[in-house]
Write a protein that holds these residues in place. Sequence first.
Motif, PDB file in Angstrom:
ATOM      1  N   THR A  55       0.810  -1.224   0.042  1.00 47.02           N
ATOM      2  CA  THR A  55      -0.199   0.312  -0.219  1.00 47.02           C
ATOM      3  C   THR A  55       0.597   1.299  -0.488  1.00 47.02           C
ATOM      4  OG1 THR A  55      -1.591  -1.108   1.380  1.00 47.02           O
ATOM      5  CG2 THR A  55      -1.755   1.073   1.004  1.00 47.02           C
ATOM      6  N   VAL A  56       0.410   2.360  -1.385  1.00 45.86           N
ATOM      7  CA  VAL A  56       1.637   3.528  -1.136  1.00 45.86           C
ATOM      8  C   VAL A  56       1.220   4.750  -0.141  1.00 45.86           C
ATOM      9  CG1 VAL A  56       2.569   5.334  -2.577  1.00 45.86           C
ATOM     10  CG2 VAL A  56       0.890   3.441  -3.825  1.00 45.86           C
ATOM     11  N   PHE A  57       1.944   4.793   0.761  1.00 50.17           N
ATOM     12  CA  PHE A  57       2.062   5.778   1.828  1.00 50.17           C
ATOM     13  C   PHE A  57       3.089   7.069   1.511  1.00 50.17           C
ATOM     14  CE2 PHE A  57       1.157   2.493   4.045  1.00 50.17           C
ATOM     15  CZ  PHE A  57      -0.436   2.550   4.382  1.00 50.17           C
ATOM     16  N   ALA A  58       2.540   7.942   2.030  1.00 48.21           N
ATOM     17  CA  ALA A  58       3.432   9.044   1.563  1.00 48.21           C
ATOM     18  C   ALA A  58       4.667   8.668   2.138  1.00 48.21           C
ATOM     19  CB  ALA A  58       2.821  10.293   2.255  1.00 48.21           C
ATOM     20  N   GLN A  59       6.304   9.354   1.932  1.00 49.77           N
ATOM     21  CA  GLN A  59       7.082   9.181   2.984  1.00 49.77           C
ATOM     22  C   GLN A  59       7.841  10.001   2.821  1.00 49.77           C
ATOM     23  OE1 GLN A  59       7.634   5.991   3.408  1.00 49.77           O
ATOM     24  NE2 GLN A  59       6.143   5.206   2.113  1.00 49.77           N
ATOM     25  N   ASN A  60       8.124  11.432   4.252  1.00 49.35           N
ATOM     26  CA  ASN A  60       9.240  12.287   4.393  1.00 49.35           C
ATOM     27  C   ASN A  60      11.139  11.732   4.360  1.00 49.35           C
ATOM     28  OD1 ASN A  60       9.166  10.923   6.790  1.00 49.35           O
ATOM     29  ND2 ASN A  60       8.094  12.174   7.747  1.00 49.35           N
ATOM     30  N   LEU A  61      11.710  10.661   4.497  1.00 44.85           N
ATOM     31  CA  LEU A  61      12.637  10.587   4.073  1.00 44.85           C
ATOM     32  C   LEU A  61      13.447   9.612   3.124  1.00 44.85           C
ATOM     33  CD1 LEU A  61      15.995  11.305   5.144  1.00 44.85           C
ATOM     34  CD2 LEU A  61      15.106   8.964   6.961  1.00 44.85           C
ATOM     35  N   ARG A  62      13.615   9.760   2.210  1.00 41.01           N
ATOM     36  CA  ARG A  62      13.915   9.005   1.233  1.00 41.01           C
ATOM     37  C   ARG A  62      15.938   9.435   0.661  1.00 41.01           C
ATOM     38  NH1 ARG A  62       9.411   8.470  -2.222  1.00 41.01           N
ATOM     39  NH2 ARG A  62       7.436   9.649  -1.630  1.00 41.01           N
ATOM     40  N   GLY A  63      16.452   7.712   0.166  1.00 39.20           N
ATOM     41  CA  GLY A  63      17.278   8.602  -0.155  1.00 39.20           C
ATOM     42  C   GLY A  63      17.698   7.247  -1.409  1.00 39.20           C
ATOM     43  N   HIS A  64      18.969   7.300  -1.576  1.00 37.51           N
ATOM     44  CA  HIS A  64      19.772   6.493  -3.405  1.00 37.51           C
ATOM     45  C   HIS A  64      21.183   6.680  -2.191  1.00 37.51           C
ATOM     46  CE1 HIS A  64      20.458   5.003  -7.193  1.00 37.51           C
ATOM     47  NE2 HIS A  64      21.510   5.549  -6.941  1.00 37.51           N
ATOM     48  N   ILE A  65      21.443   4.951  -2.183  1.00 39.31           N
ATOM     49  CA  ILE A  65      22.742   4.735  -1.467  1.00 39.31           C
ATOM     50  C   ILE A  65      23.329   3.848  -2.802  1.00 39.31           C
ATOM     51  CG2 ILE A  65      23.757   3.017   0.114  1.00 39.31           C
ATOM     52  CD1 ILE A  65      21.936   5.316   1.227  1.00 39.31           C
ATOM     53  N   THR A  66      24.839   4.205  -2.812  1.00 41.69           N
ATOM     54  CA  THR A  66      25.793   3.493  -4.290  1.00 41.69           C
ATOM     55  C   THR A  66      27.587   3.302  -3.692  1.00 41.69           C
ATOM     56  OG1 THR A  66      26.372   6.314  -4.118  1.00 41.69           O
ATOM     57  CG2 THR A  66      24.343   5.463  -5.991  1.00 41.69           C
ATOM     58  N   ASP A  67      27.534   2.248  -3.788  1.00 43.63           N
ATOM     59  CA  ASP A  67      29.168   2.077  -3.959  1.00 43.63           C
ATOM     60  C   ASP A  67      30.362   3.303  -4.412  1.00 43.63           C
ATOM     61  OD1 ASP A  67      31.697   0.395  -3.647  1.00 43.63           O
ATOM     62  OD2 ASP A  67      31.179  -1.142  -4.945  1.00 43.63           O
ATOM     63  N   ALA A  68      31.066   3.178  -3.806  1.00 47.66           N
ATOM     64  CA  ALA A  68      31.980   4.406  -3.143  1.00 47.66           C
ATOM     65  C   ALA A  68      33.015   4.855  -4.166  1.00 47.66           C
ATOM     66  CB  ALA A  68      32.115   5.073  -2.196  1.00 47.66           C
TER      67      ALA A  68
END
Length: 855
Positions: free
Chosen positions: A15-28
């Motif tokens: 179920t879709v809920f509004a999110q207020n912390l998002r992020g994208h993690i990568t390999d340095a």
Amino acid sequence: MITRIVVICCLVSTTVFAQNLRGHITDASNSSPLPGVTVLIVGQQLGATTNGEGDFSLKLAPGRYRVRFSSLGFETTEQAVTVEATENTTLNLALKPSQTSLSEVVVVGSRNLNRSVTDSPAPIDIIDVRQVTSKTGQLDVNQLLQFVAPSFNSNRQTGSDGADHVDPASLRGLGPDQTLVLINGKRQHQSSLVTLFGTRGRGNTGTDLNTIPAAAIERIEILRDGAAAQYGSDAIAGVINIVLKTSTNQLTANVNYGAYQAKYRFDDQKFDGGNLNVNANYGLQLGKKGFLNLTGDYNQRQHTNRANTPGIDSTLQRRQYGDSKISNASFYGNAQLPITTNTTLYAFGGINSRKGDAYAWTRTADSPRNIPSIYPDGFDPIITSNILDGTLAAGVRTNLRGWNVDLGNVFGSNRFDYGVKNTLNTSMGASSPREFNAGGFQLQQNVTGLHFTRFYKDKLQGLNIAFGSEFRYENYKIFAGEEASYKAYDITKAAGSQGFPGFQPSNELNKSRTNLGVYIDTEADFTKAFMMGAAVRYENYSDFGGTLNGKLSSRLKISPAFMLRGTFSTGFRAPSLAQTYFNSTITNFVGGQAVQVQIAQNGSAITQALGVPPLKQETSINGSLGFTSQLGSGFSLTVDAYYVRIKDRVVLTGQFSDDLPAIADELKQLNVSRVQFFTNAISTRTRGIDIVLAHHAQLGKGRLNTSLGINFNSLDTISVNTNAKLKPYKDLYFDLREYYFVKASAPPSKMNLTIDYSINKWAFLLRVVRFGEVKLANWNYDATSLDIYRPKATTDLSISYRFTPQVGLSIGGSNIFNVYPDQHRADLTESGGAWDPVQMGINGAYWFGKLNFRF
């Protein structure tokens, strides 16, 4: 039912809920997305996991938080973040690879330090022990894995002599000694016990996982694939690698108590088997990058009793039937100290002391093995154990001209002393003592290894080369008990202590062997999508000679969300020293009647008279093929089929009686009526499939994690290996009961559905485990009237709450609906109770409370 529940939960959790912390993690190191990164809000039971594209999202109340990011092979990082009430907050991060030349991250199955579990060519389970132990009722490692990993099986035995004190365990339905156990990537020694009774591990010498306290463990890695070509003997079914904690500047402590709800008792006692566990873990920082992590653990477990079962004739039952009483104390440490920028010293190990009381079969008042003047009402002998187990490893890791070098030594010892109390020696009459020292055995192992690893980043898309050598020394001893524990002072009466006759001077031995192994292990990424690995290992035993084994593995990424993987290997397992040399006299109960049985050493006069050949190594062919897939945001699916064919498998034979002319005189001289022995009796084929479906999603203000793990497993005996002299006794050599004991190492199916929901300071866990049907042949040796244990499911439920970031409480129950296996005739089962130790076990519901502290 399980399928319906998981579908509903997965639909709800999307179920879709509004999110207020998002992020994208990568390999340095290469800017590629990192899937499977754990994102945790520090001090709260709230977190997320990055999806296949490296993205995560959380819904948080406005405020300031510390967010921790961790992934195997990468440095753990914490970031402070402020979440606003009116707009979304974005937190993008590049994780740095760990400095593995100094602080190696062990992921079993690959010596490539740049390989992560997500792109391994073989299936690997990673179990976060802290997360599991904080929410479930299981306290020891065997029971923890029994209800978490579908391909792992372990049952507490009862009426099984030494196996009442050391739980045998199996992986993918094979024997306990066909799974190799490592600690921090180093070979762990086996138990000195060879299992002679019970439904699992019969004739095997496995590793005692319960010597290692769960409080000392960071994670457990289970490689579900044959790996003898990589790690050596015993790794036919797979490898279990136990990784010890490395944390510093944090004290964690736990106080746990629980008890079983006794459904089947005639008395008024509704609960028994009280289980108290207290443990503490603390890490000290040594210098800037070193550490010393210490753990102390104490566990006290009381007897359970499931005898006097309603509906079964009381004269056909034991008076005491259930878990043994165990007192288990452990102290473990893990340390690492950098001495230069390229060189680090390491050490780990611990000591475990266990004392146990286990009830043997009842001797009734009118039994010829009783003396009424001592026990007017008969007696229940108690077999005691005093087990001392220790491990100590030390070594140095360095970087030498681009090569990561590891030189280390690990020593392990396991000593098992038997005692018998509440007993007597019938042949001594009314003057008999009631307690005896019955002797025991000891196994010691020392392994010295030198390993080289190098990763060539500029070769192809990455080339890893590893090679090395290990030298192993093993020593096995049997020592006698006091004379009265085994001697017949009146040859017309039963000899020795009732319940467990002591080891005799003729049983004593001191045997050793050495092993030298050399290997080369390579992995090449030909493209970013296609990888292949190859390993070759040669080992030479001082008692069995040499063996050469190989392994091929491959992985192909069809897309970022779909990967094919497969392996093919040959393997081997050298018979343990205990299987080769163990000999003793035991008391067995056949149809409720006591029978003296000789366990004859391979190569003895009895086995030579029957034409039994010397023991040789088991050999295997292993294959696996599977895929991993990301089925949209938060979904993952892995499916792995496997095939294992084992030639010349070592088992304990059926019982040859004294009516066979070839051995009649030998048995009469030993004052026994039957004999068994270890031999390469059979060749088997195991086929199966592992399926793991997982989903992680935000649900309201909380986080819902849903997983479904399934194992289907089928074992068949391909052939019974006899010669011309043994062929007439083929049905005794590997009889009907032994056939079903081998098959019962795992149920044909096992399913685990886990639903874990965390919100703010609360966490809720629901787990359903379904065990497939198990069949056993009882003492009537009738294939048409097997003891059939129909499929059963257990349900676990727990609720956790954190009062503060430092204090939390969990309460709940395991098997809350008090489910038992099907009942059968107690006088015909192996262990003399209304159930054999199968499926979920025989104790019923377990209710517990856990108080944990973090400072």
